[in-house]
Design a protein around this motif. Structure first.
Motif, PDB file in Angstrom:
ATOM      1  N   ASN A 118       0.793  -1.228   0.000  1.00 44.73           N
ATOM      2  CA  ASN A 118       0.000   0.000   0.000  1.00 44.73           C
ATOM      3  C   ASN A 118       0.827   1.281   0.000  1.00 44.73           C
ATOM      4  O   ASN A 118       0.424   2.290   0.566  1.00 44.73           O
ATOM      5  N   GLY A 119       2.010   1.224  -0.625  1.00 43.03           N
ATOM      6  CA  GLY A 119       2.707   2.467  -0.932  1.00 43.03           C
ATOM      7  C   GLY A 119       3.774   2.950   0.003  1.00 43.03           C
ATOM      8  O   GLY A 119       4.171   4.114  -0.065  1.00 43.03           O
ATOM      9  N   TYR A 120       4.278   2.098   0.925  1.00 43.10           N
ATOM     10  CA  TYR A 120       5.379   2.504   1.812  1.00 43.10           C
ATOM     11  C   TYR A 120       5.102   3.848   2.476  1.00 43.10           C
ATOM     12  O   TYR A 120       4.200   3.966   3.291  1.00 43.10           O
ATOM     13  N   SER A 121       5.864   4.897   2.132  1.00 41.18           N
ATOM     14  CA  SER A 121       5.745   6.196   2.802  1.00 41.18           C
ATOM     15  C   SER A 121       4.394   6.853   2.563  1.00 41.18           C
ATOM     16  O   SER A 121       4.000   7.763   3.284  1.00 41.18           O
ATOM     17  N   LEU A 122       3.669   6.392   1.549  1.00 38.24           N
ATOM     18  CA  LEU A 122       2.350   6.947   1.247  1.00 38.24           C
ATOM     19  C   LEU A 122       1.245   6.134   1.925  1.00 38.24           C
ATOM     20  O   LEU A 122       0.061   6.326   1.622  1.00 38.24           O
ATOM     21  N   TYR A 123       1.617   5.259   2.838  1.00 35.68           N
ATOM     22  CA  TYR A 123       0.654   4.356   3.463  1.00 35.68           C
ATOM     23  C   TYR A 123      -0.464   5.124   4.151  1.00 35.68           C
ATOM     24  O   TYR A 123      -0.235   6.032   4.953  1.00 35.68           O
ATOM     25  N   SER A 124      -1.690   4.742   3.831  1.00 37.26           N
ATOM     26  CA  SER A 124      -2.882   5.328   4.437  1.00 37.26           C
ATOM     27  C   SER A 124      -3.739   4.191   4.968  1.00 37.26           C
ATOM     28  O   SER A 124      -4.082   3.257   4.224  1.00 37.26           O
ATOM     29  N   ALA A 125      -4.105   4.256   6.244  1.00 31.87           N
ATOM     30  CA  ALA A 125      -4.877   3.186   6.858  1.00 31.87           C
ATOM     31  C   ALA A 125      -6.223   2.997   6.164  1.00 31.87           C
ATOM     32  O   ALA A 125      -6.636   1.870   5.861  1.00 31.87           O
TER      33      ALA A 125
END
Length: 306
Positions: free
Chosen positions: A45-52
């Motif tokens: 789900n995007g590493y540093s862009l992770y959004s719960a």
């Protein structure tokens, strides 16, 4: 629930942990989840862009189909049923060669090859052409190893047996606790028999092997507070160059006795953390010395020479 799907609250905890700079192992420990589950969730789900919220929405779209859909897909996917059955038996034989009972191997292989990674007892009885009792015994064995879990079958009172994506990681972690116990036992044996005795040398090699095996399975997260404390204790014992009691160590480091004891237990249980040194606990005192298996007897003798 550990082993099941991540909840929205767990995903929020992952996001918060990442924002606080925590490692995957520490986040997993706090949630009671394997490190691999956390790392895979973040990578997906995007590493540093992770959004719960975004991760949870994406997971809902990937959820398994209903039982009816799963059964239909399973039946339609068997383009070559004879070849498929032959492979089940062949692969089950390979698993049995590792020590797994034959029926458990067949049940596990059947689940592994299913479309959804889950089947009911009735599905397994039909596919494998065995008795319900045989399936029940095999499922109990596999569940005990952490290789499958049970969940309710939607729309019925039956259970489905499920293989999760991180099944091997969880199974290996279960084994790693036993490996760590062997490593600790070997270290105690070295202290009892002496590092340079034949028994001590063999136990040293054994302890190092199982310690490194444990580390390869668990991994070392240098941001984990327990690991940080263990490394601090190691540095303190090297700097002090003498055996000290736990109380003396705690006072010198400005820690509580409980924290110092926990750090020593971490070093004792994970020998690879101290490599190429080894922790010694004798007469209520702790110290470190070079691993006996890192140097040959001739090398040690030469280094002692004036």
């Amino acid at each position: 629930m550990a082993g099941g799907r991540l909840t929205l609250q767990e995903r929020r905890s992952i996001a918060e942990g990442m924002a606080d700079g925590l490692g995957y192992a520490e986040i997993g420990r706090r949630l009671g989840r394997p490190t691999s589950t956390i790392s895979r969730e973040v990578a997906r789900n995007g590493y540093s862009l992770y959004s719960a919220v975004a991760a949870h929405d994406a997971a809902r779209h990937r959820e398994r189909p209903t039982a009816a859909q799963a059964a239909a897909a399973s039946e339609s996917s068997s383009a070559h049923p004879t070849e498929a059955r032959a492979f089940v038996e062949e692969f089950a034989g390979l698993l049995a060669a590792t020590g797994m009972p034959r029926m458990a191997s067949r049940v596990f292989t059947g689940l592994l090859l299913s479309e959804t990674g889950s089947l009911t007892a009735a599905d397994l009885v039909r596919r494998l052409q065995v008795s319900p009792a045989a399936v029940s015994k095999a499922v109990g064995y596999l569940e005990g190893l952490g290789l499958l879990r049970r969940e309710a079958d939607p729309g019925s009172r039956r259970e489905r047996y499920v293989i999760d994506d991180d099944v091997w990681s969880r199974a290996l972690r279960t084994d790693s606790s036993a490996h760590a116990g062997v490593a600790r036992g070997a270290s105690r044996g070295v202290a009892i028999f002496g590092a340079e005795t034949p028994a001590g040398l063999r136990l040293g090699l054994m302890g190092r092997f199982f310690g490194e095996l444990t580390e390869q399975i668990d991994g070392i997260d240098l941001t984990d507070p327990a690991v940080t404390d263990a490394m601090t204790v190691l540095a303190a014992l090297v700097h002090g160059a003498r055996a000290v009691t736990v109380d003396e160590l705690a006072v010198a480091l400005g820690w509580t006795w409980i924290r110092a004891t926990a750090a020593l237990a971490e070093l004792e249980g994970r020998p690879a953390l101290a490599d190429p040194l080894v922790l010694k606990m004798e007469g209520g005192r702790c110290s470190v010395e070079a691993r006996p298996d890192r140097l040959s007897p001739a090398q040690r003798t030469a280094l002692r020479a004036p």
